[in-house]
Write an enzyme that holds these catalytic residues in place. Structure first.
Site, PDB file in Angstrom:
ATOM      1  N   ASP A  55      -8.935  -6.704  -4.554  1.00  0.00           N
ATOM      2  CA  ASP A  55      -8.610  -5.268  -3.993  1.00  0.00           C
ATOM      3  C   ASP A  55      -9.262  -4.132  -4.999  1.00  0.00           C
ATOM      4  OD1 ASP A  55      -7.343  -2.963  -3.090  1.00  0.00           O
ATOM      5  OD2 ASP A  55      -5.323  -3.561  -3.288  1.00  0.00           O
ATOM      6  N   HIS A 105      -8.150  -5.178  -0.176  1.00  0.00           N
ATOM      7  CA  HIS A 105      -7.010  -4.702  -0.234  1.00  0.00           C
ATOM      8  C   HIS A 105      -5.921  -5.080   1.236  1.00  0.00           C
ATOM      9  CE1 HIS A 105      -3.913  -1.419  -0.614  1.00  0.00           C
ATOM     10  NE2 HIS A 105      -4.090  -1.222   0.673  1.00  0.00           N
ATOM     11  N   SER A 149       0.849  -1.254   0.098  1.00  0.00           N
ATOM     12  CA  SER A 149      -0.036   0.042   0.052  1.00  0.00           C
ATOM     13  C   SER A 149       1.102   1.291  -0.049  1.00  0.00           C
ATOM     14  CB  SER A 149      -1.128   0.099   1.250  1.00  0.00           C
ATOM     15  OG  SER A 149      -1.825   0.942   0.950  1.00  0.00           O
TER      16      SER A 149
END
Length: 389
Positions: A320, A354, A156
């Site tokens: 995601d 995610h 991320s």
């Protein structure tokens, strides 16, 4: 600089460094000076005699320097599936470093820290970028006497840092693992963050002084709820909660705004309340801004000048909805145009969304383990890492 009451230390193993003292400020991407700069970090494992077995772990938006336990009685870390004995980032093999980012609120200088007048910077903290985060990481490594890394690993926002590191300083490491990340925010990403910022700022707009700070924190809880909707997939939310009613006795979250009738509402309230105990609203705004303005391939192309290229792993999850496979594929295409072949693997087994990169997803962890073992085998092929740019 002295560690203050906010935030509470995440671990007894937290260390502090000051790579930018008062007389040698950090020059931010904006051109503004920042000093002193304190860095909170943790290390795991042992640095070998040749000092070339170091792995740097970059944390995500709300992470800190504590990715894993140091011992059985330690507090759990945020990436226990990836970091630790027998894990892909094996602390028996590697010397692992993880540092809280500049602008954060877990010990590294950020809006919570005292400014020139001795009071917390708060909203006056200068704008920071992902490049500034990487610059502070590299300065920390210099203070630790580490000239080259075996690998840089992050997911991320941590993956954005790893990508920025690769593009600006490709000689620093033998390998870069960029997980569930993006080279630039999409309009959808920007929109979610805009709503989160509005939730924070509108809650404080009519107040001043301490009341304004209280309003920011109230809004931060709402922003955290919004973010969780992007971290989880619709399927995983349905599987966990469906339309189940709230359990009896769960209308107790002190900072909750919703306290509705359904279990999913109770879950979001719980996440908001946990978050308010460990995070600062001004830091959240700073880090959201750094993510939104990140544009990795706007930096000068340095990859064509390399005689030996680093290994690069891109990993994505089809569930995601924040940074799905199209984001990693976009990075792969941009790198290929600059002469660097990157491997893009995608997971189709997890429906979590995610947050899958933080969880026990066997295929993902196996790929990460093979990648790091492969980097291990070619160590020593890159030269002159961690040199001033």
């Amino acid at each position: 600089m002295v560690f203050t009451d906010w935030p509470a230390p995440t671990s007894e193993h937290l260390s502090l460094a000051e790579p930018f003292p008062g007389d040698r400020p950090l020059r931010l991407s904006s051109g503004a000076p920042l000093a002193p700069v304190q860095v909170a970090y943790e290390t795991f494992g042992r640095l070998n005699d040749t000092r070339d077995n170091a792995v740097f772990v970059c944390h995500a938006l709300t992470g800190d320097s504590h990715p894993a336990r140091h011992h059985a009685d330690d507090a759990p870390g945020w990436w226990e599936t990836m970091v630790g004995p027998g894990r892909p980032v094996d602390t028996r093999r590697y010397f692992v470093i993880c540092a809280n980012v500049v602008g954060g609120c877990a010990g590294t200088t950020g809006p919570w820290a005292p400014g020139p007048d001795g009071q917390p910077y708060a909203g006056a903290f200068p704008e920071i970028t992902v490049a500034d985060m990487v610059g502070v990481h590299r300065a920390l490594l210099a203070t630790l006497g580490i000239r080259r890394l075996r690998a840089v690993v992050g997911g991320s926002l941590g993956g954005m840092q790893a990508l920025e590191w690769l593009l600006r300083h490709p000689r620093d490491a033998d390998g870069f693992a960029i997980i569930a990340a993006t080279a630039r925010q999409s309009a959808d990403n920007l929109a979610w963050n805009a709503v989160a910022r509005y939730a924070i700022r509108s809650s404080a707009a009519a107040a001043a002084g301490p009341a304004r700070e209280a309003g920011l924190r109230e809004g931060l809880g709402t922003a955290r709820m919004i973010a969780h909707l992007t971290y989880l997939s619709e399927r995983s939310l349905h599987r966990k909660f469906g339309r189940a009613p709230r359990r009896t006795g769960t209308r107790t979250h002190p900072s909750s705004l919703v306290q509705g009738d359904f279990a999913v509402e109770s879950y979001l309230e719980h996440q908001a309340d946990k978050f308010l105990r460990r995070f600062d609203a001004q830091s959240y705004l700073q880090l959201l801004g750094a993510m939104d303005h990140f544009d990795a391939f706007a930096v000068p192309d340095r990859l064509h000048t390399l005689d030996v290229l680093p290994d690069v792993l891109l990993y994505s999850f089809t569930s995601d909805r924040l940074f799905g496979p199209e984001h990693s594929e976009g990075i792969r295409t941009e790198l290929a145009a600059r002469g660097l072949s990157a491997r893009h693997e995608r997971d189709v087994t997890s429906d979590v969304g995610h947050d899958a990169f933080l969880l026990e997803v066997p295929g993902f962890l196996a790929v990460a383990d093979r990648f790091l073992r492969g980097v291990d085998l070619r160590s020593g092929t890159l030269r002159d890492g961690l040199v001033p740019s």
